[in-house]
Design a protein around this motif. Structure first.
Motif, short mmCIF file in Angstrom:
data_model
loop_
_atom_site.label_atom_id
_atom_site.label_comp_id
_atom_site.label_asym_id
_atom_site.label_seq_id
_atom_site.Cartn_x
_atom_site.Cartn_y
_atom_site.Cartn_z
N ASP A 93 0.82 -1.21 0.00
CA ASP A 93 0.00 0.00 0.00
C ASP A 93 0.85 1.25 0.00
N MET A 94 1.93 1.22 0.80
CA MET A 94 2.80 2.39 0.83
C MET A 94 3.46 2.61 -0.52
N ALA A 95 3.89 1.52 -1.13
CA ALA A 95 4.56 1.66 -2.43
C ALA A 95 3.61 2.25 -3.46
N PHE A 96 2.33 1.89 -3.37
CA PHE A 96 1.36 2.44 -4.30
C PHE A 96 1.12 3.92 -4.05
N ALA A 107 9.45 2.95 -7.81
CA ALA A 107 8.15 2.37 -7.47
C ALA A 107 8.06 0.94 -8.01
N LYS A 108 8.53 0.75 -9.24
CA LYS A 108 8.50 -0.58 -9.86
C LYS A 108 9.27 -1.58 -9.01
N ASP A 109 10.50 -1.19 -8.62
CA ASP A 109 11.32 -2.12 -7.84
C ASP A 109 10.62 -2.50 -6.55
N GLU A 110 10.20 -1.47 -5.80
CA GLU A 110 9.58 -1.74 -4.50
C GLU A 110 8.35 -2.61 -4.64
N LEU A 111 7.48 -2.23 -5.58
CA LEU A 111 6.23 -2.97 -5.73
C LEU A 111 6.45 -4.41 -6.16
N SER A 112 7.34 -4.61 -7.13
CA SER A 112 7.49 -5.96 -7.66
C SER A 112 8.01 -6.89 -6.57
N VAL A 113 8.97 -6.42 -5.76
CA VAL A 113 9.52 -7.29 -4.72
C VAL A 113 8.47 -7.58 -3.65
N CYS A 114 7.80 -6.54 -3.17
CA CYS A 114 6.80 -6.76 -2.11
C CYS A 114 5.66 -7.66 -2.59
N LEU A 115 5.21 -7.44 -3.81
CA LEU A 115 4.12 -8.27 -4.31
C LEU A 115 4.56 -9.71 -4.49
#
Lengths: 199, 221
Positions: A93-96, A107-115
């Motif tokens: 949620d924070m990354a979004f 944003a891409k890096d953070e989101l892809s890893v967390c997801l």
């Protein structure tokens, strides 16, 4: 290049733009849609529309996201999967919520890893639909990352869609031919298909 | 004397013919050049200009900045598309698969887009000094970033769709399992009945045998 300038019949009240004829944000009759503009206005309000050059990012956000992700990883390895899912979800949620004018690469890096990590946790608790949705999002963000395809395949096996799982693993192997775990998973899925056919 | 008149007449005649031809040819050429432009109307640019032109009351600066950014985002996307299209069209024209007219339209579009980009840069500088230098960097980041933000909504939609599909599959499996169970039960009922009947038959036969034996015994006695 483009047709000439056309005066747009609009009315602006503060930060909201609507069509003049019907005072609607999105109006099919006037063929006008101001929703993206109004949304952007809302997003830019905190900085008064003064966007900085893109290399400037909010450090706090990155730190928070990393911290939440690391906590989630700790819980995952301790097999506390529900806890891990909660933490990963907070990180996602924070990354979004990263401001839209900041670096999209970050944003891409953070989101892809967390997801991807959350997908792994969902797989561990056999929440197959959630895992599938997360894996699909990872693939959308980074198509050439084999992990995304791996998680997608695993989720599909859980959903008993073995043919699609085989396709996902094959695609993942195309991006990373040396992935041992993917090859094992592919064999597993193919075996399951054969079993079904025999029945 | 007459040869002079003839000479002038000849020249005059040629000039007349050529100018008539030229007149009709140009008319035809101009009529043909009402081709479709390469890009459709630039809605975001029109919105920005419409907002700028508002004087009573004038639009908020925040709104204008947002509109300018959206205009820059659209222009950035058009620039990327134009570069791709130019490469593709160059290939086609070189191979002779397509006429030159399309190339002219594309070149016109490119010139217009360059002018539009410069306009955006100078507009940006009216808000903040030097913003023009990085407004298109902002635009390119925002275009990519917006696609990521849209993912959140797409994920929700996908989840709903998948959960429905999973439920339907479960229903089908359950119905299928119930069907099988019912068939199983019906079959086992049948078998039980058959077994019962056979048992009864056996007993009846046994009884008959016994009573026959008794009768036999009785007679002998």
């Amino acid at each position: 290049m483009s047709a000439g300038f056309r005066q747009i019949p609009l009315v602006a009240n503060g930060d909201q733009v609507n069509c003049r004829a019907h005072n609607l944000e999105t109006c099919a009759a006037c063929d006008l849609d101001f929703a993206p503009l109004n949304q952007l206005c809302k997003n830019l309000k905190p900085i008064n529309g003064q966007v900085p050059p893109p290399n400037i990012v909010t450090q706090n956000l990155s730190l928070q996201i990393t911290r939440l992700k690391d906590e989630g990883n700790k819980n995952f390895h301790a097999q506390k999967y529900t806890e891990a899912i909660k933490l990963y979800s907070l990180a996602v949620d924070m990354a979004f919520q990263r401001p839209v004018w900041e670096s999209s690469g970050l944003a891409k890096d953070e989101l892809s890893v967390c997801l991807s990590n959350r997908a792994a946790a969902y797989i561990a608790v056999e929440a197959w639909v959630d895992a599938y949705v997360d894996a699909m999002a990872v693939i959308q963000i980074r198509r050439d990352w084999s992990k995304g395809h791996f998680r997608k395949g695993k989720a599909l096996i859980g959903l008993k869609r073995y043919d699609e799982a085989v396709e996902a693993f094959k695609l993942g192997l195309g991006f990373e031919p040396n992935s041992e775990e993917m090859r094992i998973a592919l064999k597993e899925a193919e075996a399951l298909i054969n079993q079904l056919q025999k029945e | 004397m007459s040869s002079l008149i003839l000479a002038f007449g000849y020249i005059g005649g040629m000039l007349l013919v050529m100018s008539t031809f030229s007149y009709f040819w140009r008319r035809r050429k101009n009529a043909d050049s009402s081709y479709e432009p390469w890009f459709a109307e630039n809605r975001d640019r029109d919105i920005y200009i419409s907002l700028i032109q508002k004087t009573d009351p004038p639009a908020d600066e925040l709104l204008l900045r947002s509109a300018l950014l959206r205009r820059a985002m659209t222009d950035y996307q058009r620039l990327s598309k134009l570069r791709e299209d130019k490469q593709a069209l160059l290939n086609l024209v070189q191979r002779g698969a397509v006429g030159d007219d399309l190339w002219t339209i594309l070149m016109d579009a490119e010139k217009e887009l360059e002018q539009e980009l410069m306009d955006v840069v100078s507009e940006a500088n009216t808000f903040t000094e030097n913003w023009g230098q990085f407004i298109f960097q902002n635009a390119s980041e925002m275009v990519k970033h917006q696609r990521i933000k849209d993912l959140k909504r797409e994920m929700k939609e996908l989840k709903e769709k998948e959960e429905k599909a999973a439920k339907r599959r479960e229903e089908r499996e359950r119905i299928g399992a119930e069907e099988n169970e019912r068939k199983e039960r019906a079959r086992s009922e049948k078998e039980r009945k058959k077994a019962q009947e056979e048992l009864l038959k056996d007993e009846a036969q046994k009884k008959k045998k016994i009573s026959e034996k008794d009768k036999g015994k009785g007679k002998k006695k």
